[in-house]
Design a protein around this motif. Structure first.
Motif, PDB file in Angstrom:
ATOM      1  N   SER A 127       0.820  -1.144  -0.009  1.00 15.61           N
ATOM      2  CA  SER A 127       0.099   0.095  -0.094  1.00 15.61           C
ATOM      3  C   SER A 127       0.843   1.333   0.104  1.00 15.61           C
ATOM      4  CB  SER A 127      -0.959  -0.250   1.338  1.00 15.61           C
ATOM      5  OG  SER A 127      -1.352   1.220   1.327  1.00 15.61           O
ATOM      6  N   GLY A 128       0.734   1.943  -0.979  1.00 17.23           N
ATOM      7  CA  GLY A 128       1.445   3.187  -1.158  1.00 17.23           C
ATOM      8  C   GLY A 128       1.152   4.541  -0.109  1.00 17.23           C
ATOM      9  N   HIS A 129      -0.231   4.445   0.218  1.00 15.63           N
ATOM     10  CA  HIS A 129      -0.786   5.366   1.175  1.00 15.63           C
ATOM     11  C   HIS A 129      -0.080   4.886   2.434  1.00 15.63           C
ATOM     12  CE1 HIS A 129      -3.633   6.836  -1.898  1.00 15.63           C
ATOM     13  NE2 HIS A 129      -4.128   7.518  -1.059  1.00 15.63           N
ATOM     14  N   THR A 130      -0.380   3.806   2.854  1.00 15.06           N
ATOM     15  CA  THR A 130       0.360   3.249   4.196  1.00 15.06           C
ATOM     16  C   THR A 130       1.913   3.479   4.337  1.00 15.06           C
ATOM     17  OG1 THR A 130      -1.239   1.564   4.163  1.00 15.06           O
ATOM     18  CG2 THR A 130       0.677   1.292   5.606  1.00 15.06           C
ATOM     19  N   THR A 131       2.585   3.086   3.068  1.00 13.67           N
ATOM     20  CA  THR A 131       3.979   3.488   3.001  1.00 13.67           C
ATOM     21  C   THR A 131       4.389   4.977   3.481  1.00 13.67           C
ATOM     22  OG1 THR A 131       4.391   1.665   1.663  1.00 13.67           O
ATOM     23  CG2 THR A 131       6.190   3.252   1.752  1.00 13.67           C
ATOM     24  N   GLY A 132       3.417   5.877   2.649  1.00  9.91           N
ATOM     25  CA  GLY A 132       4.046   7.132   2.644  1.00  9.91           C
ATOM     26  C   GLY A 132       3.617   7.698   4.152  1.00  9.91           C
TER      27      GLY A 132
END
Length: 297
Positions: A127-132
């Protein structure tokens, strides 16, 4: 598309199918309009419309000696997390979004529609949102903990809420989110230590004191200067957040990918994007545009 790499995403689906579905059931069972708005609120913290401007804020903070450690930590963490997630892992895993692979699951589909039928245009893992949000949160958590400030605990709480929002909104598997937490945590830690190294180098070449935009406010006493800085950062972050959050309230059910194959793709089509022009008059998501145009991942 490399079939060996494609099986990595399919393998993750198969191995964690029951676990991912159980987590979807947990979040789906609590769905209501209020929580959906709450989920959209937190998910904004991981959106590129929020993270990219925050990276710019990090650059500005790096120009001031007193806030340099926060700015450099943000910049390094965001760059590392983005490279690992979007450049390395997503193209390696090639995991298709759950709202595409689980279209035949009536429960999941009802939860997906109930959460607003949001969509993305790329792969799912991690998940890019979670990583970000995690990369920023972990970096700031360490910085503020070193300063012995209790606000440090706010950052991991925001990261966890954002991670949960991605599952609640049914746009990510729980395993996508867990992977994002791992990558984001590593990026935040590395970002902090790279910041420490960068400051040591600046000290050795005697630039750490010379590069200080705070000198422009040398006629203002330290207490007022600190208040001005805190107010400016707070206003900037709130403005950035609202500019990303308000448009998200009307998202959902937007134009989807024209691809129809083993599933009807519900990814967001790349509309009015010069990098992804229509193919035979049809708009496609980033994934299928690359497949149909012959552009390699």
């Amino acid at each position: 598309m490399n079939p060996i790499l494609l099986t990595l995403g399919e393998s993750i689906d198969k191995v964690f199918y029951n676990f991912d579905l159980w987590v979807f059931h947990f979040f789906g069972s609590m769905q209501n309009d209020f929580l959906t708005y709450v989920a959209k609120f937190f998910t904004t913290l991981g959106d590129e419309a929020f993270i990219i401007p925050i990276a710019v804020v990090g650059i500005v903070l790096s120009l001031f000696k007193k806030t340099r450690k926060y700015g450099l930590t943000l910049i390094f963490a965001i760059v590392i997390g983005t490279l690992v997630t979007n450049i390395i892992v997503k193209p390696m895993a090639l995991r298709i979004r759950p709202y595409n692979t689980l279209q035949g699951n009536a429960d999941y589909w009802a939860w997906y529609l109930g959460a607003g039928a949001l969509s993305e245009s790329d792969y799912s893992f991690p998940s890019g949102h979670t990583t970000g949000v995690t990369e920023m949160a972990v970096g700031m958590f360490i910085c503020f903990m070193k300063d012995k400030k209790k606000i440090a605990y706010l950052f991991p709480a925001l990261a966890l809420c954002t991670a949960g929002s991605r599952i609640y909104l049914m746009v990510h598997y729980s395993t996508d989110v867990l992977a994002g937490l791992i990558v984001g945590t590593a990026a935040g830690i590395l970002g902090y230590f790279l910041m420490k190294l960068a400051i040591v180098i600046l000290e050795k070449i005697k630039l750490n004191d010379k590069i200080d935009a705070g000198k422009l406010l040398n006629k203002v006493d330290d207490d007022k200067r600190s208040k001005i800085a805190k107010a400016a950062v707070t206003v900037a972050v709130l403005a950035i957040f609202l500019s990303a959050f308000i448009p998200s309230l009307s998202e959902g059910g937007e134009q989807t990918c024209a691809y129809e194959g083993e599933y009807n793709c519900n990814n967001a089509a790349r509309v009015d994007d010069e990098k992804y022009p229509p193919i035979d008059g049809k708009e496609y998501c980033k994934i299928h545009w690359k497949q149909l145009s012959g552009v390699k991942e």
